[in-house]
Design an enzyme around this catalytic site. Structure first.
Site, PDB file in Angstrom:
ATOM      1  N   ASN A 186     -12.098  -4.006   2.815  1.00 44.14           N
ATOM      2  CA  ASN A 186     -10.698  -4.250   3.148  1.00 44.14           C
ATOM      3  C   ASN A 186     -10.402  -5.726   3.383  1.00 44.14           C
ATOM      4  O   ASN A 186      -9.267  -6.172   3.171  1.00 44.14           O
ATOM      5  CB  ASN A 186     -10.287  -3.402   4.356  1.00 44.14           C
ATOM      6  CG  ASN A 186     -10.051  -1.960   3.945  1.00 44.14           C
ATOM      7  OD1 ASN A 186     -10.114  -1.630   2.759  1.00 44.14           O
ATOM      8  ND2 ASN A 186      -9.805  -1.092   4.904  1.00 44.14           N
TER       9      ASN A 186
ATOM     10  N   VAL B  27      -0.496   6.329   4.525  1.00 49.75           N
ATOM     11  CA  VAL B  27       0.208   5.662   5.630  1.00 49.75           C
ATOM     12  C   VAL B  27       1.423   4.899   5.090  1.00 49.75           C
ATOM     13  O   VAL B  27       2.520   4.973   5.655  1.00 49.75           O
ATOM     14  CB  VAL B  27      -0.739   4.697   6.388  1.00 49.75           C
ATOM     15  CG1 VAL B  27       0.033   3.938   7.458  1.00 49.75           C
ATOM     16  CG2 VAL B  27      -1.896   5.457   7.020  1.00 49.75           C
ATOM     17  N   GLY B  28       1.225   4.182   3.975  1.00 47.60           N
ATOM     18  CA  GLY B  28       2.317   3.364   3.436  1.00 47.60           C
ATOM     19  C   GLY B  28       3.505   4.195   2.991  1.00 47.60           C
ATOM     20  O   GLY B  28       4.662   3.874   3.307  1.00 47.60           O
TER      21      GLY B  28
ATOM     22  N   HIS C  65      -9.148  -1.135  18.520  1.00 53.81           N
ATOM     23  CA  HIS C  65      -8.829   0.175  17.971  1.00 53.81           C
ATOM     24  C   HIS C  65     -10.153   0.845  17.668  1.00 53.81           C
ATOM     25  O   HIS C  65     -10.988   0.281  16.993  1.00 53.81           O
ATOM     26  CB  HIS C  65      -8.018  -0.007  16.694  1.00 53.81           C
ATOM     27  CG  HIS C  65      -7.608   1.274  16.050  1.00 53.81           C
ATOM     28  ND1 HIS C  65      -7.157   2.358  16.758  1.00 53.81           N
ATOM     29  CD2 HIS C  65      -7.563   1.644  14.754  1.00 53.81           C
ATOM     30  CE1 HIS C  65      -6.846   3.328  15.921  1.00 53.81           C
ATOM     31  NE2 HIS C  65      -7.095   2.931  14.699  1.00 53.81           N
TER      32      HIS C  65
ATOM     33  N   ARG D  83     -15.015   2.493  11.276  1.00 52.08           N
ATOM     34  CA  ARG D  83     -13.998   1.550  10.807  1.00 52.08           C
ATOM     35  C   ARG D  83     -14.674   0.249  10.354  1.00 52.08           C
ATOM     36  O   ARG D  83     -14.180  -0.427   9.454  1.00 52.08           O
ATOM     37  CB  ARG D  83     -12.983   1.277  11.916  1.00 52.08           C
ATOM     38  CG  ARG D  83     -12.099   2.488  12.192  1.00 52.08           C
ATOM     39  CD  ARG D  83     -11.082   2.222  13.274  1.00 52.08           C
ATOM     40  NE  ARG D  83     -10.204   3.378  13.505  1.00 52.08           N
ATOM     41  CZ  ARG D  83     -10.442   4.333  14.381  1.00 52.08           C
ATOM     42  NH1 ARG D  83     -11.536   4.311  15.125  1.00 52.08           N
ATOM     43  NH2 ARG D  83      -9.599   5.332  14.531  1.00 52.08           N
TER      44      ARG D  83
ATOM     45  N   VAL E 293      -1.949  -2.833   9.523  1.00 49.53           N
ATOM     46  CA  VAL E 293      -2.395  -1.470   9.833  1.00 49.53           C
ATOM     47  C   VAL E 293      -3.818  -1.245   9.306  1.00 49.53           C
ATOM     48  O   VAL E 293      -4.597  -0.488   9.890  1.00 49.53           O
ATOM     49  CB  VAL E 293      -1.438  -0.423   9.207  1.00 49.53           C
ATOM     50  CG1 VAL E 293      -1.887   0.995   9.538  1.00 49.53           C
ATOM     51  CG2 VAL E 293      -0.011  -0.637   9.686  1.00 49.53           C
TER      52      VAL E 293
ATOM     53  N   GLY F 271       0.855  -1.188   0.000  1.00 50.89           N
ATOM     54  CA  GLY F 271       0.000   0.000   0.000  1.00 50.89           C
ATOM     55  C   GLY F 271       0.889   1.236   0.000  1.00 50.89           C
ATOM     56  O   GLY F 271       1.640   1.456   0.959  1.00 50.89           O
ATOM     57  N   ALA F 272       0.823   1.998  -1.097  1.00 48.16           N
ATOM     58  CA  ALA F 272       1.672   3.202  -1.200  1.00 48.16           C
ATOM     59  C   ALA F 272       0.822   4.454  -1.057  1.00 48.16           C
ATOM     60  O   ALA F 272       1.090   5.479  -1.670  1.00 48.16           O
ATOM     61  CB  ALA F 272       2.413   3.201  -2.530  1.00 48.16           C
ATOM     62  N   GLY F 273      -0.235   4.355  -0.247  1.00 51.08           N
ATOM     63  CA  GLY F 273      -1.077   5.515   0.033  1.00 51.08           C
ATOM     64  C   GLY F 273      -0.412   6.372   1.096  1.00 51.08           C
ATOM     65  O   GLY F 273       0.811   6.377   1.256  1.00 51.08           O
TER      66      GLY F 273
HETATM   67  N1  LIG Z   1      -4.424   0.918  12.602  1.00 52.66           N
HETATM   68  C1  LIG Z   1      -4.411   2.242  12.635  1.00 52.66           C
HETATM   69  O1  LIG Z   1      -4.226   2.839  13.674  1.00 52.66           O
HETATM   70  C2  LIG Z   1      -4.615   3.013  11.346  1.00 52.66           C
HETATM   71  C3  LIG Z   1      -4.269   4.379  11.265  1.00 52.66           C
HETATM   72  C4  LIG Z   1      -4.429   5.037  10.047  1.00 52.66           C
HETATM   73  C5  LIG Z   1      -4.930   4.350   8.937  1.00 52.66           C
HETATM   74  N2  LIG Z   1      -5.289   3.043   9.070  1.00 52.66           N
HETATM   75  C6  LIG Z   1      -5.807   2.283   7.934  1.00 52.66           C
HETATM   76  O2  LIG Z   1      -4.742   2.061   7.012  1.00 52.66           O
HETATM   77  C7  LIG Z   1      -5.288   1.896   5.702  1.00 52.66           C
HETATM   78  C8  LIG Z   1      -4.551   2.813   4.718  1.00 52.66           C
HETATM   79  O3  LIG Z   1      -4.807   4.161   5.015  1.00 52.66           O
HETATM   80  P1  LIG Z   1      -4.251   5.304   4.034  1.00 52.66           P
HETATM   81  O4  LIG Z   1      -4.622   6.595   4.646  1.00 52.66           O
HETATM   82  O5  LIG Z   1      -2.826   5.046   3.677  1.00 52.66           O
HETATM   83  O6  LIG Z   1      -5.164   5.038   2.740  1.00 52.66           O
HETATM   84  P2  LIG Z   1      -4.849   5.461   1.231  1.00 52.66           P
HETATM   85  O7  LIG Z   1      -6.152   5.407   0.498  1.00 52.66           O
HETATM   86  O8  LIG Z   1      -4.051   6.724   1.182  1.00 52.66           O
HETATM   87  O9  LIG Z   1      -3.896   4.276   0.707  1.00 52.66           O
HETATM   88  C9  LIG Z   1      -4.304   2.962   0.511  1.00 52.66           C
HETATM   89  C10 LIG Z   1      -3.498   2.410  -0.634  1.00 52.66           C
HETATM   90  O10 LIG Z   1      -3.782   1.021  -0.771  1.00 52.66           O
HETATM   91  C11 LIG Z   1      -3.725   0.723  -2.154  1.00 52.66           C
HETATM   92  N3  LIG Z   1      -4.358  -0.557  -2.419  1.00 52.66           N
HETATM   93  C12 LIG Z   1      -5.680  -0.861  -2.440  1.00 52.66           C
HETATM   94  N4  LIG Z   1      -5.842  -2.157  -2.733  1.00 52.66           N
HETATM   95  C13 LIG Z   1      -4.604  -2.693  -2.886  1.00 52.66           C
HETATM   96  C14 LIG Z   1      -4.127  -3.993  -3.159  1.00 52.66           C
HETATM   97  N5  LIG Z   1      -4.970  -5.011  -3.361  1.00 52.66           N
HETATM   98  N6  LIG Z   1      -2.790  -4.181  -3.223  1.00 52.66           N
HETATM   99  C15 LIG Z   1      -1.935  -3.163  -3.014  1.00 52.66           C
HETATM  100  N7  LIG Z   1      -2.335  -1.898  -2.747  1.00 52.66           N
HETATM  101  C16 LIG Z   1      -3.646  -1.669  -2.684  1.00 52.66           C
HETATM  102  C17 LIG Z   1      -4.429   1.916  -2.816  1.00 52.66           C
HETATM  103  O11 LIG Z   1      -4.107   2.007  -4.199  1.00 52.66           O
HETATM  104  C18 LIG Z   1      -3.840   3.063  -1.998  1.00 52.66           C
HETATM  105  O12 LIG Z   1      -2.633   3.538  -2.578  1.00 52.66           O
HETATM  106  C19 LIG Z   1      -6.795   2.164   5.833  1.00 52.66           C
HETATM  107  O13 LIG Z   1      -7.493   0.953   5.978  1.00 52.66           O
HETATM  108  C20 LIG Z   1      -6.879   2.973   7.114  1.00 52.66           C
HETATM  109  O14 LIG Z   1      -8.151   2.893   7.726  1.00 52.66           O
HETATM  110  C21 LIG Z   1      -5.126   2.375  10.238  1.00 52.66           C
END
Ligand SMILES: NC(=O)c1ccc[n+]([C@@H]2O[C@H](COP(=O)([O-])OP(=O)(O)OC[C@H]3O[C@@H](n4cnc5c(N)ncnc54)[C@H](O)[C@@H]3O)[C@@H](O)[C@H]2O)c1
Length: 309
Positions: free
Chosen positions: A96, A14-15, A176, A89, A119, A10-12
């Protein structure tokens, strides 16, 4: 020392922030995977070009090819949809679960010896799903949430008392999200119990703000948090890669600890080279124990929704 390898799926937001911090701190070489390859490659290139300035010799690549994660010491799953304003969530669960399930199978195939940090939300259910799909031993799957929730509470207490955050020790256990369980009985400010320093009503308001810490950011920014989540993950990965044995609140698979079994939930855990090396069973007040049981009930209610995925 052999170079360490961490893959971030995941390069969004958080990633990519996690990948940046990992190479800034020189913790490992990083493979950033996204289903849209251009995004992963572009982010990796941008981060790589900051390394000469930062004096880091960690390498980073971006790809959509899961075979590149082979040999990873740690794989971090951040892929998936994120919450929008007004969404819980749990709303994210089905979407997800499909994504995380596919990723877990790829990790099993290409990085069977890795430790997995989850995450993606809803966190505790996604960690459970990863365990089911990979079949990895329980200590090798760790959910990140308690570290973040604890950091949020710490920062609000520090702000209230005008002290450095490092003076504060706290733990947030349970799920969480809305049913998280702050352990105020074990929350101290330079060893003084916080309950003696902040009057109850004000302390409860601070706890409530920490509970809604994610939602507050979504409301202000229009999308969910990523700097503090990324810092939280990276601190956990640091403890694993460097065998630091830090005690961190994380989502762990329980088999009788705290009277709970068969689910992932936030508890204090010792993080070292083998992942979760031990779960600490701290004494809880009766109210805290009840809140933890309520939190477990909410997580357990989500698990049947994962069947068939
Ligand atoms: N546990 C925690 O405390 C916590 C905190 C913040 C965010 N999160 C969760 O983390 C996740 C990511 O958040 P974000 O803000 O980075 O979201 P984001 O939308 O910015 O990034 C998500 C990325 O996942 C990619 N993706 C989707 N399906 C995919 C797949 N099959 N293979 C590879 N990549 C794929 C998307 O293209 C996107 O780049 C969310 O589920 C969010 O709720 C959890």
């Amino acid at each position: 020392m052999a170079r360490r390898k961490v893959s971030v799926i995941g390069a969004g937001k958080v990633g990519s922030t996690t990948a940046h911090l990992l190479v800034l701190k020189k913790l490992a070489d990083v493979v950033l995977v996204n289903r849209t390859v251009g995004l992963a490659q572009g982010v990796a290139l941008d981060i790589k070009q900051s390394m000469p300035i930062e004096g880091s010799d960690s390498d980073i690549i971006g790809t959509d090819d899961y075979s590149q994660i082979e040999g990873s010491d740690v794989v971090i799953i951040t892929a998936g949809a994120q919450r929008k304003e007004g969404m819980t969530r749990d709303d994210l669960l089905k979407t997800n679960a499909q994504i995380v399930s596919e990723i877990a199978l790829r990790i099993k195939q290409y990085a069977p010896d890795s430790i997995v940090v989850v995450v993606s939300n809803p966190l505790d259910a996604m960690a459970y799903l990863v365990k089911q799909k990979t079949g990895f031993k329980k200590g090798r799957i760790i959910g990140m949430a308690g570290a973040l929730d604890s950091a949020r509470l710490t920062s609000f207490i520090a702000e209230k008392l005008r002290v450095a955050p490092r003076e504060i020790r706290t733990m947030i256990l349970g799920s969480h999200g809305d049913s998280m369980v702050p352990i105020l009985s074990a929350t101290t400010v330079n060893e003084f119990p916080v309950e003696k320093l902040i009057e109850k009503e004000k302390l409860m308001a601070i706890v409530e703000r920490a509970r809604n810490g994610g939602a507050e950011i979504i409301k202000l920014e229009g999308s969910s948090a990523y700097y503090a989540p990324a810092s939280s993950v990276v601190s956990m990965v640091d403890s694993i890669l460097n065998d630091k044995k830090a005690v961190v609140a994380c989502s762990a698979y329980l088999e009788g600890e705290y009277g709970l079994s068969g689910l992932f939930i936030g508890v204090p855990a010792v993080l070292g080279k083998d992942g979760i090396e031990r779960i600490e069973e701290i004494a809880l007040s009766e109210e805290e124990r009840k809140l933890l049981a309520d939190s477990a009930t909410k997580i357990s209610a989500q698990l049947p929704l994962l069947e068939g995925i």
